[in-house]
Design a protein around this motif. Sequence first.
Motif, mmCIF file in Angstrom:
data_model
loop_
_atom_site.group_PDB
_atom_site.id
_atom_site.type_symbol
_atom_site.label_atom_id
_atom_site.label_comp_id
_atom_site.label_asym_id
_atom_site.label_seq_id
_atom_site.Cartn_x
_atom_site.Cartn_y
_atom_site.Cartn_z
ATOM 1 N N LEU A 47 0.923 -1.290 0.113
ATOM 2 C CA LEU A 47 0.022 0.005 0.067
ATOM 3 C C LEU A 47 0.915 1.221 0.095
ATOM 4 N N THR A 48 2.012 1.130 1.070
ATOM 5 C CA THR A 48 2.744 2.314 0.785
ATOM 6 C C THR A 48 3.619 2.584 -0.438
ATOM 7 N N VAL A 49 4.114 1.674 -0.982
ATOM 8 C CA VAL A 49 4.686 1.618 -2.288
ATOM 9 C C VAL A 49 3.760 2.285 -3.392
ATOM 10 N N ALA A 50 2.468 1.615 -3.323
ATOM 11 C CA ALA A 50 1.494 2.083 -4.428
ATOM 12 C C ALA A 50 0.988 3.478 -4.340
ATOM 13 N N VAL A 51 0.901 4.172 -3.204
ATOM 14 C CA VAL A 51 0.639 5.435 -2.722
ATOM 15 C C VAL A 51 1.764 6.462 -3.414
ATOM 16 N N SER A 52 2.949 5.883 -2.958
ATOM 17 C CA SER A 52 4.217 6.555 -3.306
ATOM 18 C C SER A 52 4.475 6.773 -4.815
ATOM 19 N N ILE A 53 4.145 5.507 -5.762
ATOM 20 C CA ILE A 53 4.098 5.582 -6.933
ATOM 21 C C ILE A 53 3.101 6.596 -7.526
ATOM 22 N N ALA A 54 1.967 6.270 -7.369
ATOM 23 C CA ALA A 54 1.018 7.210 -7.687
ATOM 24 C C ALA A 54 1.171 8.770 -7.337
ATOM 25 N N MET A 117 0.481 1.094 12.169
ATOM 26 C CA MET A 117 -0.471 1.995 11.503
ATOM 27 C C MET A 117 -1.491 1.155 10.998
ATOM 28 N N SER A 118 -2.695 1.695 11.042
ATOM 29 C CA SER A 118 -3.879 1.362 10.385
ATOM 30 C C SER A 118 -3.749 1.410 8.813
ATOM 31 N N ARG A 119 -4.514 0.892 7.986
ATOM 32 C CA ARG A 119 -4.371 1.055 6.384
ATOM 33 C C ARG A 119 -4.455 2.712 6.191
ATOM 34 N N GLN A 120 -5.607 3.370 6.700
ATOM 35 C CA GLN A 120 -5.880 4.694 6.741
ATOM 36 C C GLN A 120 -4.489 5.464 7.033
ATOM 37 N N GLN A 121 -4.091 5.236 8.301
ATOM 38 C CA GLN A 121 -3.037 6.088 8.612
ATOM 39 C C GLN A 121 -1.672 6.066 7.610
ATOM 40 N N ALA A 122 -1.533 4.644 7.131
ATOM 41 C CA ALA A 122 -0.425 4.222 6.349
ATOM 42 C C ALA A 122 -0.517 5.141 5.039
ATOM 43 N N VAL A 123 -1.820 5.320 4.433
ATOM 44 C CA VAL A 123 -1.997 5.974 3.164
ATOM 45 C C VAL A 123 -1.772 7.513 3.649
ATOM 46 N N GLY A 124 -2.200 7.873 4.810
ATOM 47 C CA GLY A 124 -2.269 9.389 5.140
ATOM 48 C C GLY A 124 -0.699 9.939 5.066
ATOM 49 N N ALA A 125 0.120 8.746 5.951
ATOM 50 C CA ALA A 125 1.607 9.004 5.957
ATOM 51 C C ALA A 125 2.104 9.067 4.674
ATOM 52 N N ALA A 126 1.698 8.189 3.871
ATOM 53 C CA ALA A 126 2.385 8.256 2.273
ATOM 54 C C ALA A 126 2.306 9.484 1.609
ATOM 55 N N LEU A 127 0.874 9.849 1.835
ATOM 56 C CA LEU A 127 0.642 10.956 0.944
ATOM 57 C C LEU A 127 1.299 12.160 1.542
ATOM 58 N N ALA A 128 1.659 12.306 2.917
ATOM 59 C CA ALA A 128 2.147 13.337 3.446
ATOM 60 C C ALA A 128 3.756 13.606 3.016
ATOM 61 N N VAL A 129 4.322 12.516 3.169
ATOM 62 C CA VAL A 129 5.862 12.425 2.716
ATOM 63 C C VAL A 129 5.816 12.819 1.316
ATOM 64 N N ALA A 130 4.973 12.388 0.373
ATOM 65 C CA ALA A 130 5.219 12.850 -1.029
ATOM 66 C C ALA A 130 4.811 14.114 -1.369
ATOM 67 N N TRP A 131 3.495 14.630 -0.956
ATOM 68 C CA TRP A 131 2.924 15.858 -1.311
ATOM 69 C C TRP A 131 3.455 17.025 -0.354
ATOM 70 N N LEU A 132 3.899 16.805 0.819
ATOM 71 C CA LEU A 132 4.081 17.859 1.633
ATOM 72 C C LEU A 132 5.742 17.991 1.844
ATOM 73 N N ASN A 133 6.452 17.192 1.141
ATOM 74 C CA ASN A 133 8.042 17.142 0.924
ATOM 75 C C ASN A 133 8.643 18.030 0.214
ATOM 76 N N PRO A 134 9.057 19.123 0.563
ATOM 77 C CA PRO A 134 9.684 20.028 -0.417
ATOM 78 C C PRO A 134 10.564 19.438 -1.436
#
Length: 216
Positions: A47-54, A117-134
């Motif tokens: 799930l983390t890899v998929a969100v990171s790739i997307a 982490m739960s699945r929701q937390q895992a998705v949120g964390a992966a999105l955060a490090v991708a979209w909030l990472n300068p």
Amino acid sequence: MSSLFLAPALTPAFSAGLLLSLSLIVAIGPQNAHVLRMGLRGQHVGLTVAVSIASDVALIALGVLGLSQLGGLPRWVQAAMVCGGVVFLLIYGWKAWGRFRAGSAAHQAVAEPVAAMSRQQAVGAALAVAWLNPHALVETLVLIGTASLAWGSPGNTFFGMGAATGSVVWFVGLGLCALWLGQRLQSPALWRALDGLVALMVWGTAAALGWGLLSN
């Protein structure tokens, strides 16, 4: 039908995008460290890899397709953008080289544990490090998007496809390696060697961009 998919991969623009993407993405940053930690802990790796790739593919598409609309701007504006990308690469490479010279003590943070982490937390964390990472935003929206301008159309699309492929290859490989090799990837010595390689790759990319700018 298969030739339609293979044709872009055989173009110089695709190869250039792939190499640039890989040279940037292997740098140790929040996103890679997060994927690595999740893999080492065996928590929602796919799930983390998929969100990171997307996320990476979406940001690359925004950068390449968005900046392609700036083709009508004066050449000095485009040159300034490329120069900014070169400067960023030089600084990024210098920081990686500094960590390499500092030794293993500079890479201990990668071994820090990750809370369950739960699945929701895992998705949120992966999105955060991708979209909030300068760093990720600069690399995808600015650096890759700017570099794609040199290839015109449809070369910029092939360049973006190559860059997106680099993200897919890296994140899948990183997730699998972390999952299967476990504690071995927590070695600070490994990350030190990787930083040295990153510095050389990034400086090489900066030199290529600078040479292309001077040649035009």
